[in-house]
Write an enzyme that holds these catalytic residues in place. Structure first.
Site, PDB file in Angstrom:
ATOM      1  N   CYS A 116      22.929  75.482   7.324  1.00 37.80           N
ATOM      2  CA  CYS A 116      22.092  76.326   6.521  1.00 37.80           C
ATOM      3  C   CYS A 116      23.062  77.332   5.736  1.00 37.80           C
ATOM      4  O   CYS A 116      22.572  77.957   4.798  1.00 37.80           O
ATOM      5  CB  CYS A 116      21.310  76.892   7.570  1.00 37.80           C
ATOM      6  SG  CYS A 116      20.344  75.804   8.236  1.00 37.80           S
ATOM      7  N   HIS A 256      18.281  83.315   4.366  1.00 36.94           N
ATOM      8  CA  HIS A 256      17.993  82.071   4.604  1.00 36.94           C
ATOM      9  C   HIS A 256      16.458  81.855   5.244  1.00 36.94           C
ATOM     10  O   HIS A 256      15.926  82.576   6.008  1.00 36.94           O
ATOM     11  CB  HIS A 256      18.932  81.387   5.855  1.00 36.94           C
ATOM     12  CG  HIS A 256      18.584  79.967   6.303  1.00 36.94           C
ATOM     13  ND1 HIS A 256      18.275  78.998   5.444  1.00 36.94           N
ATOM     14  CD2 HIS A 256      18.460  79.725   7.695  1.00 36.94           C
ATOM     15  CE1 HIS A 256      18.006  77.955   6.250  1.00 36.94           C
ATOM     16  NE2 HIS A 256      18.060  78.528   7.593  1.00 36.94           N
ATOM     17  N   ASN A 286      12.237  75.008   5.837  1.00 39.72           N
ATOM     18  CA  ASN A 286      13.585  75.217   5.947  1.00 39.72           C
ATOM     19  C   ASN A 286      14.406  74.133   5.301  1.00 39.72           C
ATOM     20  O   ASN A 286      14.598  72.895   5.930  1.00 39.72           O
ATOM     21  CB  ASN A 286      14.155  75.229   7.606  1.00 39.72           C
ATOM     22  CG  ASN A 286      15.306  75.700   7.870  1.00 39.72           C
ATOM     23  OD1 ASN A 286      16.183  75.564   6.848  1.00 39.72           O
ATOM     24  ND2 ASN A 286      15.895  75.955   9.085  1.00 39.72           N
TER      25      ASN A 286
HETATM   26  N1  ACO Z   1       3.232  72.051  17.548  1.00 38.21           N
HETATM   27  C1  ACO Z   1       2.588  72.605  18.808  1.00 38.21           C
HETATM   28  N2  ACO Z   1       3.125  72.793  19.682  1.00 38.21           N
HETATM   29  C2  ACO Z   1       4.575  73.053  19.619  1.00 38.21           C
HETATM   30  C3  ACO Z   1       5.219  72.553  18.723  1.00 38.21           C
HETATM   31  C4  ACO Z   1       4.557  71.980  17.563  1.00 38.21           C
HETATM   32  N3  ACO Z   1       4.888  71.884  16.413  1.00 38.21           N
HETATM   33  N4  ACO Z   1       6.562  72.578  18.761  1.00 38.21           N
HETATM   34  C5  ACO Z   1       6.667  72.933  20.163  1.00 38.21           C
HETATM   35  N5  ACO Z   1       5.606  73.284  20.519  1.00 38.21           N
HETATM   36  C6  ACO Z   1       5.124  73.672  21.886  1.00 38.21           C
HETATM   37  C7  ACO Z   1       6.267  73.268  22.818  1.00 38.21           C
HETATM   38  O1  ACO Z   1       6.287  72.068  23.492  1.00 38.21           O
HETATM   39  C8  ACO Z   1       6.126  74.325  24.029  1.00 38.21           C
HETATM   40  O2  ACO Z   1       5.024  73.797  25.187  1.00 38.21           O
HETATM   41  P1  ACO Z   1       5.307  74.007  26.357  1.00 38.21           P
HETATM   42  O3  ACO Z   1       5.211  75.648  26.652  1.00 38.21           O
HETATM   43  O4  ACO Z   1       3.757  73.276  26.904  1.00 38.21           O
HETATM   44  O5  ACO Z   1       6.278  73.475  26.822  1.00 38.21           O
HETATM   45  C9  ACO Z   1       5.291  75.690  23.210  1.00 38.21           C
HETATM   46  O6  ACO Z   1       4.805  75.120  21.832  1.00 38.21           O
HETATM   47  C10 ACO Z   1       6.223  76.858  23.026  1.00 38.21           C
HETATM   48  O7  ACO Z   1       7.525  76.229  22.628  1.00 38.21           O
HETATM   49  P2  ACO Z   1       8.538  77.338  22.060  1.00 38.21           P
HETATM   50  O8  ACO Z   1       9.782  76.436  21.725  1.00 38.21           O
HETATM   51  O9  ACO Z   1       8.833  78.431  23.288  1.00 38.21           O
HETATM   52  O10 ACO Z   1       7.898  77.936  21.040  1.00 38.21           O
HETATM   53  P3  ACO Z   1       8.636  79.317  20.285  1.00 38.21           P
HETATM   54  O11 ACO Z   1       7.655  80.405  19.958  1.00 38.21           O
HETATM   55  O12 ACO Z   1      10.110  79.630  20.521  1.00 38.21           O
HETATM   56  O13 ACO Z   1       8.507  78.454  18.723  1.00 38.21           O
HETATM   57  C11 ACO Z   1      10.300  77.523  17.277  1.00 38.21           C
HETATM   58  C12 ACO Z   1       9.321  77.350  18.440  1.00 38.21           C
HETATM   59  C13 ACO Z   1       9.162  77.710  15.982  1.00 38.21           C
HETATM   60  C14 ACO Z   1      11.143  76.229  17.148  1.00 38.21           C
HETATM   61  C15 ACO Z   1      11.112  78.865  17.470  1.00 38.21           C
HETATM   62  O14 ACO Z   1      11.700  78.915  18.602  1.00 38.21           O
HETATM   63  C16 ACO Z   1      12.075  79.047  16.234  1.00 38.21           C
HETATM   64  O15 ACO Z   1      11.721  79.229  15.096  1.00 38.21           O
HETATM   65  N6  ACO Z   1      13.271  78.673  16.683  1.00 38.21           N
HETATM   66  C17 ACO Z   1      14.303  78.774  15.691  1.00 38.21           C
HETATM   67  C18 ACO Z   1      14.430  77.466  14.758  1.00 38.21           C
HETATM   68  C19 ACO Z   1      14.800  77.369  13.504  1.00 38.21           C
HETATM   69  O16 ACO Z   1      14.322  78.115  12.659  1.00 38.21           O
HETATM   70  N7  ACO Z   1      15.595  76.362  13.540  1.00 38.21           N
HETATM   71  C20 ACO Z   1      15.994  76.059  12.144  1.00 38.21           C
HETATM   72  C21 ACO Z   1      17.227  75.598  11.914  1.00 38.21           C
HETATM   73  S1  ACO Z   1      18.395  76.871  12.333  1.00 38.21           S
HETATM   74  C22 ACO Z   1      18.552  77.426  11.093  1.00 38.21           C
HETATM   75  O17 ACO Z   1      18.029  76.955   9.998  1.00 38.21           O
HETATM   76  C23 ACO Z   1      19.343  78.422  10.837  1.00 38.21           C
END
Ligand code: ACO
Length: 329
Positions: A116, A256, A286
């Site tokens: 990214c 970003h 993203n």
């Molecule tokens: N829809 C529904 N539920 C989901 C989804 C989805 N798409 N994805 C995950 N879940 C569930 C999980 O399975 C979990 O369920 P469980 O508690 O029963 O196990 C629950 O939601 C919570 O999951 P978490 O991972 O704890 O959710 P969180 O609040 O952390 O959000 C997310 C997840 C959005 C991915 C967050 O961690 C995030 O934004 N991380 C940064 C990742 C990112 O932006 N990456 C991009 C690449 S890096 C970059 O660009 C720099």
């Protein structure tokens, strides 16, 4: 020698025709909802490449528009730098394919692999080349086709990403305009948190790898989130220190576009009000290396960024990689 050496001129972007809205994931069997995606990420839709749309074709379209706006012809380009994590082929680079499509006969062309942060790294490489005095006009592109490398069955990742490309013409600075500060960092000890584990040189593709899906992107979402917030805070501090400016001097921040919550945390740390932060993650998802140049292209078209505007860019990506720049347009 002192900055600015280089300045960012015209920027343009291109995205695939197909819009993919959050509601559509259910129809392809992904257990998620529009509400969950919007609440956790701020994303409403993304663009997804169809048959015939490639990183080369999107990037060439964006490049042609940026070059026309900058008044630059293909033979005038000294270099083409493409930041990408999703090249059209593993060999050769996609930058050389764009070079051929544009007819940029004099240019050196190469890809930068910084996920990214790829466009931001690319601009800083271009700045360095221009500072040598041997290069004057460089095309820096950030482009991705992440839809081709995500696992469409993995709800942890497939809802986050989109396709697109943004291209910027970087030229020698003119008085008072250009890159005022630039910062790049990486930390390879955290590489496993966001990766495509197999399918390349260390573990060439096999039927087993395809069956287990370890050639797709995998991500430890919470860890990535925490590191993104921490690293983008560091990057925004360095950007201001390097330019000897305060938050109040920044007219527009273009971070970003991964997740609205990461963007808000970065803006809060930098003491920049959200009214000054350019956000389009809701419409593009993203797009990794493409996210900042697509946002810059939109900000320029809307007149949010124009001559005299001071912009802070902040990036973070797999690697981990991160960095920042302050640019006076
Ligand atoms: N829809 C529904 N539920 C989901 C989804 C989805 N798409 N994805 C995950 N879940 C569930 C999980 O399975 C979990 O369920 P469980 O508690 O029963 O196990 C629950 O939601 C919570 O999951 P978490 O991972 O704890 O959710 P969180 O609040 O952390 O959000 C997310 C997840 C959005 C991915 C967050 O961690 C995030 O934004 N991380 C940064 C990742 C990112 O932006 N990456 C991009 C690449 S890096 C970059 O660009 C720099």
């Amino acid at each position: 020698m002192k900055r600015p050496f280089a300045m960012l001129t015209a920027t343009a972007h291109a995205v695939p025709k197909r819009v993919f809205k959050n509601d559509e994931f259910r129809s392809i069997g992904v257990d998620t909802s529009d509400e969950w995606i919007q609440e956790r990420t701020g994303i409403r839709q993304r663009y997804i490449a169809g048959p015939g749309e490639t990183l080369t074709s999107l990037s060439t379209e964006a490049a042609r528009e940026a070059m026309a706006a900058a008044g630059v012809t293909a033979p005038e380009l000294d270099a083409i730098i493409l930041g990408t994590a999703s090249p059209d082929r593993l060999l050769p680079s996609t930058a050389v394919e764009i070079q051929a499509a544009l007819g940029a006969t004099r240019a050196v062309a190469f890809d930068v692999g910084a996920a990214c942060s790829g466009w931001l790294y690319g601009v800083q490489v271009a700045e360095g080349l221009i500072a040598t005095g041997s290069y004057e006009t460089i095309l820096v592109i950030g482009g991705e086709q992440l839809s081709r490398i995500i696992n469409w069955k993995d709800r942890n990742t497939c809802v986050l990403f989109g396709d697109g490309s943004g291209a910027t013409v970087v030229k020698k600075a003119t008085k008072g305009r250009g890159i005022l500060s630039a910062y790049m960092r990486s930390d390879g000890t955290l590489a496993d948190l966001l990766q495509r584990q197999k399918g390349a040189g260390a573990a060439p593709i096999t039927p087993e790898i395809i069956a287990e899906g370890s050639h797709w992107i995998t991500m430890a979402g919470r860890e990535v989130f925490k590191n993104a917030v921490r690293s983008m805070a560091d990057a925004s501090d360095r950007a201001l220190d390097g330019a000897k400016l305060s938050a109040a001097d920044i007219d527009v921040m273009i971070p970003h576009q991964a997740n609205i919550r990461i963007i808000e945390a970065t803006a809060k740390h930098a003491n920049i009000p959200m009214e000054k932060v350019f956000v389009n993650v809701d419409r593009y998802g993203n797009t990794s290396a493409a996210s900042i140049p697509i946002a810059l292209s939109e900000a320029m078209k809307q007149g949010v960024v124009k001559e005299g505007t001071t912009v802070m860019f902040v990036a973070f990506g797999a690697g981990f990689t991160w960095g920042s720049m302050v640019v006076r347009f």
